[in-house]
Design an enzyme around this catalytic site. Structure first.
Site, PDB file in Angstrom:
ATOM      1  N   ARG A 228      36.353  23.333  78.994  1.00 52.70           N
ATOM      2  CA  ARG A 228      35.224  23.243  79.920  1.00 52.70           C
ATOM      3  C   ARG A 228      34.287  24.445  79.834  1.00 52.70           C
ATOM      4  NH1 ARG A 228      37.223  20.440  84.953  1.00 52.70           N
ATOM      5  NH2 ARG A 228      36.518  22.240  86.134  1.00 52.70           N
TER       6      ARG A 228
ATOM      7  N   ASP B 261      33.673  14.841  79.534  1.00 53.59           N
ATOM      8  CA  ASP B 261      34.367  13.564  79.308  1.00 53.59           C
ATOM      9  C   ASP B 261      33.515  12.521  78.588  1.00 53.59           C
ATOM     10  OD1 ASP B 261      36.369  14.755  80.796  1.00 53.59           O
ATOM     11  OD2 ASP B 261      35.798  13.782  82.660  1.00 53.59           O
TER      12      ASP B 261
ATOM     13  N   SER C 199      29.663  12.880  90.737  1.00 56.45           N
ATOM     14  CA  SER C 199      28.438  13.442  91.330  1.00 56.45           C
ATOM     15  C   SER C 199      27.400  12.341  91.543  1.00 56.45           C
ATOM     16  CB  SER C 199      27.846  14.511  90.414  1.00 56.45           C
ATOM     17  OG  SER C 199      28.826  15.451  90.105  1.00 56.45           O
TER      18      SER C 199
HETATM   19  O1  F6P Z   1      35.682  15.725  84.420  1.00 49.85           O
HETATM   20  C1  F6P Z   1      35.932  16.880  83.685  1.00 49.85           C
HETATM   21  C2  F6P Z   1      37.386  17.239  83.749  1.00 49.85           C
HETATM   22  O2  F6P Z   1      37.575  18.442  83.052  1.00 49.85           O
HETATM   23  C3  F6P Z   1      38.351  16.165  83.273  1.00 49.85           C
HETATM   24  O3  F6P Z   1      38.436  16.123  81.876  1.00 49.85           O
HETATM   25  C4  F6P Z   1      39.619  16.593  83.953  1.00 49.85           C
HETATM   26  O4  F6P Z   1      40.503  15.500  84.110  1.00 49.85           O
HETATM   27  C5  F6P Z   1      39.117  17.074  85.280  1.00 49.85           C
HETATM   28  O5  F6P Z   1      37.769  17.460  85.091  1.00 49.85           O
HETATM   29  C6  F6P Z   1      39.862  18.237  85.884  1.00 49.85           C
HETATM   30  O6  F6P Z   1      39.343  18.436  87.163  1.00 49.85           O
HETATM   31  P1  F6P Z   1      39.546  19.718  88.060  1.00 49.85           P
HETATM   32  O7  F6P Z   1      38.553  20.742  87.600  1.00 49.85           O
HETATM   33  O8  F6P Z   1      39.231  19.257  89.434  1.00 49.85           O
HETATM   34  O9  F6P Z   1      40.951  20.176  87.872  1.00 49.85           O
END
Ligand code: F6P
Length: 320
Positions: free
Chosen positions: A253, A128, A105
């Protein structure tokens, strides 16, 4: 500063809502109006936004995710996309933009800043914890606690069955999440992308543990170390012990942000709005040695956050 925009972009992180709430209320206290752009950069490209008021951001401090939604928007990587986003900011007379997100971002924000007069302040939010310029990102603590809760449960079944578990945590290409989680669950082994590992060494360590009476074990592996399924099969073959893999995945997340994630969200928002109201833009805010600080967004984007090996060394001693 009269009109402030706010956007959440990239992977969501628990505490983004607390940051939206804080930006809105702090900006209002300084007589600014606040506009929330929808679905990350997409909202800037398509001119999709809504006004946020102190009341409309009520009841969200405890919510995971982001009420503004988010996306990984490739269009902002093109000159055309950046042009559209800059036009949206100009046509809505947005004086300052708070970008809540991670490295990706901020790279977008940096590009945008080259084509727009709107001042930008980055608020680091990512599970992260890989943003240069802050010791900690919003959401990291929540993700650590989520992973720890899960691994404590996995530990129970590992002990019962006298098995080795590889638990894969997120972190993209970095090992900040894995090292903190690994230490705090008392993992026997922690694997991170920053440190090369040999399967033979892992097997020897597990054999030593077995000889010491440790019949089960937890290996916390960052997703960035590669194919954990293959690794598990190799360890099982060479160590002659049962190995199971558990990939924690996207649960890391989500969820209600911890008090720490909410605190960082509030402090970072305060600093970001302060910077903008002083006509000070194109920075990211962060926490350095316990205090909020600001750093040039370009410097943050161009610098890799250093990895602290001492955490792994300590974890290794603690797992003896
Ligand atoms: O950057 C956060 C994160 O959850 C990372 O740990 C992971 O590799 C990535 O995003 C996964 O991304 P997406 O949501 O695009 O699958």
């Amino acid at each position: 500063m009269k009109r402030i925009g706010v956007v959440t972009s990239g992977g969501d992180a628990p505490g983004m809502n607390a940051a939206i709430r804080a930006v809105t209320r702090i900006a209002h206290s300084k007589n600014c109006r606040v506009y929330g752009f929808e679905r990350g950069w997409e909202g800037l490209i398509t001119n999709a936004f809504r006004e946020l008021t102190p009341r409309s951001v009520g009841g969200i401090i405890q919510l995971g995710g982001t009420i503004l939604h988010t996306s990984r928007c490739l269009e902002l990587e093109s000159e055309e996309g950046v042009g559209k986003a800059a036009k949206t900011l100009a046509s809505n007379s947005i004086d300052g933009l708070v970008v809540i997100g991670g490295n990706g971002s901020f790279k977008g924000a940096l590009e945008l800043s080259k084509h727009s007069d709107t001042l930008i302040a980055g608020v680091p939010a990512s599970i992260d914890n890989d943003v240069f310029g802050t010791d900690e990102t919003i959401g990291f603590d929540t993700a650590v606690n989520t992973a720890v809760d899960e691994i404590d449960k996995i530990r129970d079944t590992a002990i019962s069955h006298e098995r080795i578990f590889i638990v894969e945590v997120m972190g993209r290409t970095r090992g900040f999440l894995a090292s903190t989680v690994g230490l705090t669950v008392g993992a026997e082994i922690i694997l991170v992308p920053e440190v090369k590992f040999e399967t033979g060494k892992i097997v020897r360590k597990l054999e030593e543990n077995n000889a010491k009476g440790k019949k089960s074990g937890i290996i916390v592996a960052a997703e960035g170390v590669g194919d954990t399924r293959k690794l598990g099969a190799e360890i099982e073959r060479d160590a002659g012990t049962e190995v199971r893999l558990s990939v924690l995945g996207y649960a890391q997340r989500g969820g209600s942000p911890t008090a720490r994630s909410r605190l960082l969200a509030s402090l970072f928002a305060d600093k970001a709005v302060e910077l903008l109201s002083q006509e000070n833009g194109n920075s990211i805010v962060g926490l350095l040695n316990g205090r909020t600080a600001a750093l040039d967004i370009k410097k943050s984007c161009e610098t890799e956050k250093p990895f602290d090996l001492s955490l792994l060394e300590l974890a290794n001693v603690l797992a003896s």
